[in-house]
Design a protein around this motif. Sequence first.
Motif, PDB file in Angstrom:
ATOM      1  N   MET A 248       0.833  -1.208   0.000  1.00  0.00           N
ATOM      2  CA  MET A 248       0.000   0.000   0.000  1.00  0.00           C
ATOM      3  C   MET A 248       0.868   1.259   0.000  1.00  0.00           C
ATOM      4  O   MET A 248       0.583   2.203  -0.723  1.00  0.00           O
TER       5      MET A 248
ATOM      6  N   SER B  72      -4.795   9.415  -1.355  1.00  0.00           N
ATOM      7  CA  SER B  72      -4.255  10.735  -1.726  1.00  0.00           C
ATOM      8  C   SER B  72      -5.326  11.813  -1.542  1.00  0.00           C
ATOM      9  O   SER B  72      -6.516  11.562  -1.738  1.00  0.00           O
TER      10      SER B  72
ATOM     11  N   GLY C 224      -2.055   1.033  -9.700  1.00  0.00           N
ATOM     12  CA  GLY C 224      -2.197   1.120  -8.236  1.00  0.00           C
ATOM     13  C   GLY C 224      -3.261   2.134  -7.883  1.00  0.00           C
ATOM     14  O   GLY C 224      -3.018   3.109  -7.171  1.00  0.00           O
TER      15      GLY C 224
ATOM     16  N   GLU D 117      -5.142  -2.525 -10.693  1.00  0.00           N
ATOM     17  CA  GLU D 117      -5.031  -2.659  -9.234  1.00  0.00           C
ATOM     18  C   GLU D 117      -4.825  -4.140  -8.907  1.00  0.00           C
ATOM     19  O   GLU D 117      -5.568  -4.993  -9.383  1.00  0.00           O
TER      20      GLU D 117
ATOM     21  N   ASP E 242      -1.202  -7.146 -12.136  1.00  0.00           N
ATOM     22  CA  ASP E 242       0.086  -6.687 -11.614  1.00  0.00           C
ATOM     23  C   ASP E 242       0.719  -5.714 -12.604  1.00  0.00           C
ATOM     24  O   ASP E 242       0.970  -6.068 -13.764  1.00  0.00           O
ATOM     25  N   ALA E 243       1.002  -4.505 -12.133  1.00  0.00           N
ATOM     26  CA  ALA E 243       1.582  -3.475 -12.999  1.00  0.00           C
ATOM     27  C   ALA E 243       2.936  -3.906 -13.573  1.00  0.00           C
ATOM     28  O   ALA E 243       3.326  -3.446 -14.642  1.00  0.00           O
TER      29      ALA E 243
ATOM     30  N   TYR F   1       3.861   9.736  -7.960  1.00  0.00           N
ATOM     31  CA  TYR F   1       3.675  10.619  -6.803  1.00  0.00           C
ATOM     32  C   TYR F   1       4.317   9.972  -5.587  1.00  0.00           C
ATOM     33  O   TYR F   1       4.343   8.746  -5.456  1.00  0.00           O
TER      34      TYR F   1
HETATM   35  C1  LIG Z   1      -0.198   4.284  -2.224  1.00  0.00           C
HETATM   36  S1  LIG Z   1      -1.597   3.282  -2.717  1.00  0.00           S
HETATM   37  C2  LIG Z   1      -2.293   4.466  -3.865  1.00  0.00           C
HETATM   38  C3  LIG Z   1      -3.771   4.370  -3.970  1.00  0.00           C
HETATM   39  C4  LIG Z   1      -4.483   5.531  -4.673  1.00  0.00           C
HETATM   40  N1  LIG Z   1      -4.027   5.685  -6.036  1.00  0.00           N
HETATM   41  C5  LIG Z   1      -4.307   6.832  -3.931  1.00  0.00           C
HETATM   42  O1  LIG Z   1      -3.610   7.721  -4.416  1.00  0.00           O
HETATM   43  O2  LIG Z   1      -4.874   6.946  -2.848  1.00  0.00           O
HETATM   44  C6  LIG Z   1      -0.837   2.037  -3.733  1.00  0.00           C
HETATM   45  C7  LIG Z   1      -1.819   1.117  -4.464  1.00  0.00           C
HETATM   46  O3  LIG Z   1      -1.056   0.305  -5.388  1.00  0.00           O
HETATM   47  C8  LIG Z   1      -1.562  -1.026  -5.366  1.00  0.00           C
HETATM   48  N2  LIG Z   1      -0.468  -1.897  -5.848  1.00  0.00           N
HETATM   49  C9  LIG Z   1       0.663  -2.249  -5.191  1.00  0.00           C
HETATM   50  N3  LIG Z   1       1.453  -3.027  -5.971  1.00  0.00           N
HETATM   51  C10 LIG Z   1       0.795  -3.161  -7.163  1.00  0.00           C
HETATM   52  C11 LIG Z   1       1.103  -3.836  -8.380  1.00  0.00           C
HETATM   53  N4  LIG Z   1       2.226  -4.535  -8.508  1.00  0.00           N
HETATM   54  N5  LIG Z   1       0.223  -3.745  -9.411  1.00  0.00           N
HETATM   55  C12 LIG Z   1      -0.931  -3.042  -9.274  1.00  0.00           C
HETATM   56  N6  LIG Z   1      -1.276  -2.387  -8.137  1.00  0.00           N
HETATM   57  C13 LIG Z   1      -0.432  -2.435  -7.096  1.00  0.00           C
HETATM   58  C14 LIG Z   1      -1.937  -1.231  -3.894  1.00  0.00           C
HETATM   59  O4  LIG Z   1      -2.831  -2.305  -3.728  1.00  0.00           O
HETATM   60  C15 LIG Z   1      -2.555   0.147  -3.579  1.00  0.00           C
HETATM   61  O5  LIG Z   1      -3.923   0.159  -3.869  1.00  0.00           O
END
Ligand SMILES: C[S@@+](CC[C@H](N)C(=O)[O-])C[C@H]1O[C@@H](n2cnc3c(N)ncnc32)[C@H](O)[C@@H]1O
Length: 201
Positions: free
Chosen positions: A34, A40, A64, A88, A110-111, A162
Amino acid sequence: MSDIAADASSSRTHADVRNTTLFLKRWLANPLQMGSVIPSSPALCSRIAALVRRAEDEVVVELGAGTGVISRALLAAGVPPKNLVVVEIVRDMADHLRTALPGVNVIQGDAFELPRALPRELHGKVGTVICGIPLVLLPLEQQKRFVDAVEAVAPGKGFLLYTYCITSPLPYRKLGLTAKREAWTPLNLPPASVWRYQPQR
Ligand SMILES: C[S@@+](CC[C@H](N)C(=O)[O-])C[C@H]1O[C@@H](n2cnc3c(N)ncnc32)[C@H](O)[C@@H]1O
């Protein structure tokens, strides 16, 4: 306040609480994935949205997306839902995004596997990639994997990242990137910057 305005503001508050609760639950389950305890802020989301570049036939890809706060800012800034793709990894969150963002292409995936996750017809049709994944915590070879995954679907475009870091969260020269901090806001907890990384020419 009219009934409609009152309804809108009360449902927004309800949605905000739900977003924060879902986010916090995921943070407790996997803090490294996370990277943040709360979503944000509106100030950060609108700064990110203002940095998006996109030709009419291109999509914006958000990696994400979490509870979708940035996705909603992108839509509010004029990105049509059909031109927004959000990726996500957490299934609960992807399910939540499908309900919260009608018309948006939500991919649970997965990104780091972006070339496989993103439909083939969108490869080369990406205007901007936005990354919310906490890349700063990863070893260099993982960061390189991420950079390569983005380059495979959006050649030459790079990505927006960010971060709460004061300096660049990525060792950009080692990754073959240029870096520019394009925005900063104190109105986020903690204060946040937006960096644009692009492949070196
Ligand atoms: C810092 S949070 C950001 C959430 C949202 N964009 C915000 O700004 O509030 C990071 C997000 O990336 C997702 N995430 C982490 N690794 C990932 C991956 N390999 N592929 C896709 N999503 C991922 C997490 O589950 C989480 O929802």
